[in-house]
Design a protein around this motif. Structure first.
Motif, PDB file in Angstrom:
ATOM      1  N   GLN A 144       0.821  -1.215   0.000  1.00  0.00           N
ATOM      2  CA  GLN A 144       0.000   0.000   0.000  1.00  0.00           C
ATOM      3  C   GLN A 144       0.855   1.265   0.000  1.00  0.00           C
ATOM      4  N   VAL A 145       2.057   1.159   0.549  1.00  0.00           N
ATOM      5  CA  VAL A 145       2.976   2.298   0.631  1.00  0.00           C
ATOM      6  C   VAL A 145       4.284   1.914  -0.059  1.00  0.00           C
ATOM      7  N   PRO A 146       4.810   2.741  -0.959  1.00  0.00           N
ATOM      8  CA  PRO A 146       6.097   2.456  -1.599  1.00  0.00           C
ATOM      9  C   PRO A 146       7.208   2.344  -0.559  1.00  0.00           C
ATOM     10  N   VAL A 147       8.190   1.542  -0.878  1.00  0.00           N
ATOM     11  CA  VAL A 147       9.288   1.295   0.056  1.00  0.00           C
ATOM     12  C   VAL A 147       9.977   2.598   0.463  1.00  0.00           C
ATOM     13  N   LYS A 148      10.273   3.453  -0.514  1.00  0.00           N
ATOM     14  CA  LYS A 148      10.976   4.706  -0.214  1.00  0.00           C
ATOM     15  C   LYS A 148      10.148   5.592   0.713  1.00  0.00           C
ATOM     16  N   GLU A 149       8.851   5.671   0.452  1.00  0.00           N
ATOM     17  CA  GLU A 149       7.991   6.503   1.287  1.00  0.00           C
ATOM     18  C   GLU A 149       7.930   5.980   2.712  1.00  0.00           C
ATOM     19  N   TRP A 150       7.805   4.653   2.835  1.00  0.00           N
ATOM     20  CA  TRP A 150       7.764   4.051   4.183  1.00  0.00           C
ATOM     21  C   TRP A 150       9.089   4.280   4.902  1.00  0.00           C
TER      22      TRP A 150
END
Length: 343
Positions: free
Chosen positions: A42-48
């Motif tokens: 649900q959330v991109p790795v970079k954003e998380w």
């Protein structure tokens, strides 16, 4: 991305070492609900990654490694999984803090230096473990086999869950926590500039790493000579029959203390911790728990190792009386010649 979201708001250097300000507010990120969006996509790795406190990210990784090594060790009944990763994990953690700082546009000079040093540390340990038979940290297979024989199966499974898999993984994350202090200090405009103290500490780390490598090399040369002697009956050049029949090295750095490589290893992580203290101008901070726990682990590990060694070599107990375990003592003044003379 603004650095205020994943990092604490600190206004002074003393704030960077305040556990209640820099760690406690982010403990909720250890929950499954925080990591679930990442696992489900649900959330991109970079954003998380950029929205998670870097210390918490390191904790998540340590817990993941705990699960991996636990399952792997129980499947193949080899309990040295953490030992094989020992030379890699600290560098991964320090590299993580450095990467996070770079991605947020922070001053990374100290973290870059620490990452470069830890990479050299990893290369040395990995080389010794895989290419030289593991005469250093990580050579634990035979010890776990002995422990297995001394306790019931259920007791060893519990030991594997609590200590071998969990505590050791957490410890490897803890000894790198001073890098988190460096990261926090770099967010302050009042952070001290790179100074002679930084140069002195970074060069001291390199010097101690050289001493550790030299001690391991001396051990390797002796063990190689002993192996050749036992296989052929021929005494290699530079040794006497008595040297090799003894079964353990007592010359060079090994005449100063019984475990010069382990002494150097403990000093390395104590210096990494002290570096964070000096940057923040404080005598101590909570990340020192990692260095203290690391030293405690060496005490327990070496005690077991020496019990095994003393059982194999009849002269080892005499060596223990003459030469200190970690800190060089009067035994260093006599060394191998004194040992042989007394024998």
């Amino acid at each position: 991305m603004a650095i205020s979201l994943p990092l604490p708001e600190v206004s002074s250097l003393s704030d960077t070492t305040d556990f209640s300000k820099t760690v406690t507010p982010f403990l909720h990120q250890l929950s499954i609900s925080h990591i679930q969006p990442l696992l489900t996509g649900q959330v991109p790795v970079k954003e998380w990654y950029l929205s998670t406190n870097p210390l918490i990210t390191a904790a998540h990784f340590a817990l993941a490694m705990t699960l991996i090594v636990l399952v792997t060790s129980e499947i193949n009944r080899n309990y040295s999984q953490v030992d094989r990763l020992w030379s890699l994990l600290p560098t991964i953690y320090i590299g993580h803090y450095t990467l996070f700082a770079h991605m947020n546009g922070l001053d990374t000079r100290r973290l870059n230096t620490l990452s470069a040093f830890s990479l050299l540390w990893s290369i040395r340990l990995t080389y010794n473990y895989w290419r030289r038979g593991g005469y250093n940290i990580g050579s634990e297979d035979y010890r776990w086999e002995i422990v297995q024989k001394s306790i019931p199966r259920w007791g060893f499974i519990l030991l594997n869950i609590v200590f071998i898999s969990f505590i050791q993984n957490v410890l490897l994350a803890m000894i790198t926590a001073p890098a988190y202090i460096h990261l926090l200090a770099s967010t302050l405009p009042t952070a001290p500039a790179w100074s002679f103290t930084d140069v002195l500490l970074s060069r001291s780390l390199l010097l101690i790493l050289f001493v550790e490598a030299f001690a391991d090399q001396q051990q390797w040369v002796y063990q190689s000579a002993k192996t050749a002697y036992l296989a052929t009956g021929i005494v290699p050049r530079g040794y006497t029959k008595a040297d090799l029949d003894r079964g353990f090295v007592i010359t060079g750095l090994w005449s100063f203390c019984r475990h010069p490589n382990y002494t150097a290893e403990q000093i390395i992580w104590a210096l990494v911790y002290q570096w964070s203290c000096l940057v923040c101008d404080e005598l101590w901070n909570w990340t020192g728990l990692g260095a203290v726990a690391y030293m405690a682990l060496f005490q327990a590990s070496v005690r077991l190792t020496e019990e095994i060694t003393a059982g194999k070599y009849r002269e080892y107990k005499e060596y223990q009386k003459m030469v200190n375990k970690f800190v060089p003592g009067l035994g260093a003044l006599t060394g191998a010649s004194g040992f042989e003379k007394k024998k």
